[in-house]
Motif scaffolding. Sequence first.
Motif: not given
Length: 97
Positions: A31, A50-51, A54, A58, A62, A66-67, A70
């Motif tokens: 990632a 958020t991490t 992600y 990942f 993305i 997937d957005w 996030l």
Amino acid sequence: MCCLFTVLVFLGPRAGILVWWLLDQTRWQLAFAKFSFIVPLLGFIFIPWTTIMYVLVFPGGITGFDWVWLGLGLLADISWWSGAAARRRVPGYTGQY
């Protein structure tokens, strides 16, 4: 994944990141292959949800939905920071624990 969820519930996102990183370092390396170690470290400190999102979305890149994941992670981080800032407005709050 069940162990990660339990850690997230009881200890929070930073503990979840730490446990997940210890158990599955290859996913984290994939990632964050384009970045130095500073980017995941800053994510760990400032935007842990958020991490986590992600790294979770990942592997295939993305795209599309997937957005949304996030965005939910970012929304969770923003709400945590705004809640921490709003704590100062509570009557009787002294800032000491």
